[in-house]
Design an enzyme around this catalytic site. Structure first.
Site, short mmCIF file in Angstrom:
data_model
loop_
_atom_site.label_atom_id
_atom_site.label_comp_id
_atom_site.label_asym_id
_atom_site.label_seq_id
_atom_site.Cartn_x
_atom_site.Cartn_y
_atom_site.Cartn_z
CE LYS A 93 -25.59 -23.33 54.98
NZ LYS A 93 -24.50 -24.27 55.07
CD GLU A 139 -14.74 -15.28 54.42
OE1 GLU A 139 -14.29 -14.15 54.37
OE2 GLU A 139 -15.22 -15.89 53.41
CB ILE A 143 -13.10 -20.71 50.19
CG1 ILE A 143 -13.00 -22.19 49.86
CG2 ILE A 143 -12.41 -19.87 49.13
CD1 ILE A 143 -13.76 -22.56 48.60
CD GLU A 153 -26.68 -27.24 55.19
OE1 GLU A 153 -27.29 -26.59 56.05
OE2 GLU A 153 -25.45 -27.16 55.04
CG ASP A 207 -25.96 -25.08 51.24
OD1 ASP A 207 -26.00 -24.65 52.40
OD2 ASP A 207 -24.89 -25.22 50.60
CE LYS A 218 -23.06 -22.74 51.42
NZ LYS A 218 -22.58 -24.12 51.19
N GLY A 261 -17.62 -29.00 55.91
CA GLY A 261 -16.98 -29.85 56.91
C GLY A 261 -16.66 -29.05 58.16
N1 HSE Z 1 -24.11 -28.63 53.27
C1 HSE Z 1 -23.16 -27.63 52.92
C2 HSE Z 1 -22.33 -28.15 51.76
C3 HSE Z 1 -22.30 -27.31 54.10
O1 HSE Z 1 -22.41 -29.35 51.46
O2 HSE Z 1 -21.62 -27.38 51.14
C4 HSE Z 1 -21.48 -26.07 53.93
O3 HSE Z 1 -22.28 -24.94 53.81
#
Ligand code: HSE
Length: 406
Positions: A100, A124, A131, A185, A196, A200, A297
């Site tokens: 990302k 994706e 998802i 992460e 994060d 996104k 995961g």
């Molecule tokens: N560290 C991220 C989370 C991993 O916990 O959603 C998936 O992008």
């Protein structure tokens, strides 16, 4: 035979190899050809692991091999991922990535290179783990003006907040559990500080607007300040606290924000717990839609990466993506967004009530018997800028403010 190179044999990379080993026959049927992982690029060796025979240490091996048509980038981080991905695309190889940070920063440019070469740059897995959300936005919800995307986009923090809410668990213990489960992460600051989720929602905002939304422009607040006391107020109010990443259309602009928010049970994201992610989408003709599932995961993320590989294999010489120009979108000022605010304050509610009503309007006081020397209140709907000006008068007394969604 379709030859694939996987760059990075960490959590997601090893998941990609596992998914292809587990479901290879079905995947081959769907492509109509055999998918072969020819190389796995990593700095390390993996003696005793069957992957060792595919391990290479030099990226040039991939670039110089014309048989490699699709490259999976699951190294993470900007460099060398950016340079490697760009060179792969320029060499006519489609790329599928879960990265990302790379997509948020360079997505528009990499998509444009892929288009010029009639190949694909697919990502994706970069949002919502397993998802499907990128493909639905690009391929399914194409009749709509998307007016809102609000998501729980980080599995680690959702897992943590769920445990804190339902079990009264301690912040550090639940963070360690999330790390042990492979959700977090490498540097969990990216999870708990909201970075994060911010990357996104920047990606999703860019996709729905067709322009570049820089994550640095999005107001971002993580969960590090959320306390056991906040959870007690949330419960008393009949709400829960979730880290929401949201992008809402306001005229030609978007209002984007990442912040912990209080949600009432009527909100579609209220019941999204543990490591699950969910993305609520509102389209001007569609109405509401929800995407829910495993948001982090090894295998869920690998599932999305391999699905992109399948898509790339089915469209080897045809670009299937998408509208995302490099031209930057100016976001709406955070101060102009309207909502209610929950405020925790030191002192005595009776004594402060008339002053607070004068400053904020018709507030509702929330008391928790076991919390002495403090109280909470809910403001009426107001602009965030107005809230900030009024709250400034009480800055010595205010312990915490949490936004209320919906
Ligand atoms: N560290 C991220 C989370 C991993 O916990 O959603 C998936 O992008």
């Amino acid at each position: 035979m379709i030859n694939v190179a996987v760059m990075g044999y960490g959590t997601v990379g090893s998941g990609v190899v596992e998914v292809v080993n587990t479901n290879g026959a079905r995947i081959n049927q769907r492509i109509g050809e055999e998918l072969n992982i020819k190389y796995v690029l990593d700095l390390r060796d993996f003696p005793g692991d069957p992957v060792q025979e595919k391990i290479i240490h030099d990226f040039e091996t991939i670039i110089n091999d014309d048989d490699v048509q699709i490259v999976v980038e699951v190294m993470g981080g900007i460099e060398p991922a950016y340079t490697f991905v760009k060179r792969c695309l320029q060499a006519g190889k489609s790329v599928a990535t879960s990265n990302k940070a790379l997509v948020a920063k360079h997505g528009a440019e990499l998509l444009s290179i892929a288009k010029d070469h009639n190949i694909n740059f697919l990502f994706e897995a970069s949002v919502g783990g397993g998802i499907p959300i990128i493909r639905p936005l690009n391929s399914s919800l194409t009749a709509d003006e998307i007016e809102e995307i609000t998501g729980i986009l980080n599995g680690t923090t959702n897992y943590m907040l769920t445990k804190m809410f339902y079990e009264g668990a301690d912040y550090n213990t639940v963070l360690k559990e999330a790390q042990a489960n492979g959700y977090a992460e490498r540097n969990p600051e990216a999870d708990v500080e909201g970075y994060d989720a911010c990357r996104k929602i920047a990606i999703l905002s860019s996709l729905i607007s067709g322009q570049q939304v820089d994550f640095e422009d999005i107001y971002c607040e993580g969960i590090t300040e959320i306390t056991v006391e906040d959870m007690k107020y949330a419960k008393a109010m009949g709400t829960t606290i979730k880290l929401l990443a949201s992008s809402k259309r306001v005229g030609d602009r978007l209002h984007a924000i990442v912040a912990p928010c209080m949600l009432y049970p009527e909100h579609p994201l209220y019941n999204v717990n543990d490591v699950f992610n969910a993305i609520f989408v509102h389209g001007n003709v569609l109405g509401d839609a929800m995407f829910y599932g495993s948001g982090a995961g090894k295998l869920p993320t690998a599932s999305a990466v391999v699905a992109d590989v399948v898509d790339a294999a089915k469209h080897l010489n045809r670009n299937i993506m998408t509208m995302w120009k490099q031209e930057k979108l100016t976001l709406e000022d955070k101060g102009d967004a309207k909502r209610r605010f929950f405020v925790r304050m030191k002192g005595d509610a009776e004594k402060e009530l008339s002053n607070l009503k004068y400053s904020f309007g018709d507030i509702e006081i929330i008391r928790i018997d076991e919390l002495e020397g403090e109280f909470g209140f809910i403001t009426p709907i107001m602009m965030e800028g107005d809230y900030a000006t009024r709250a400034n008068r009480y800055k010595e007394q205010i312990l915490h403010m949490i936004r209320i969604e919906g």
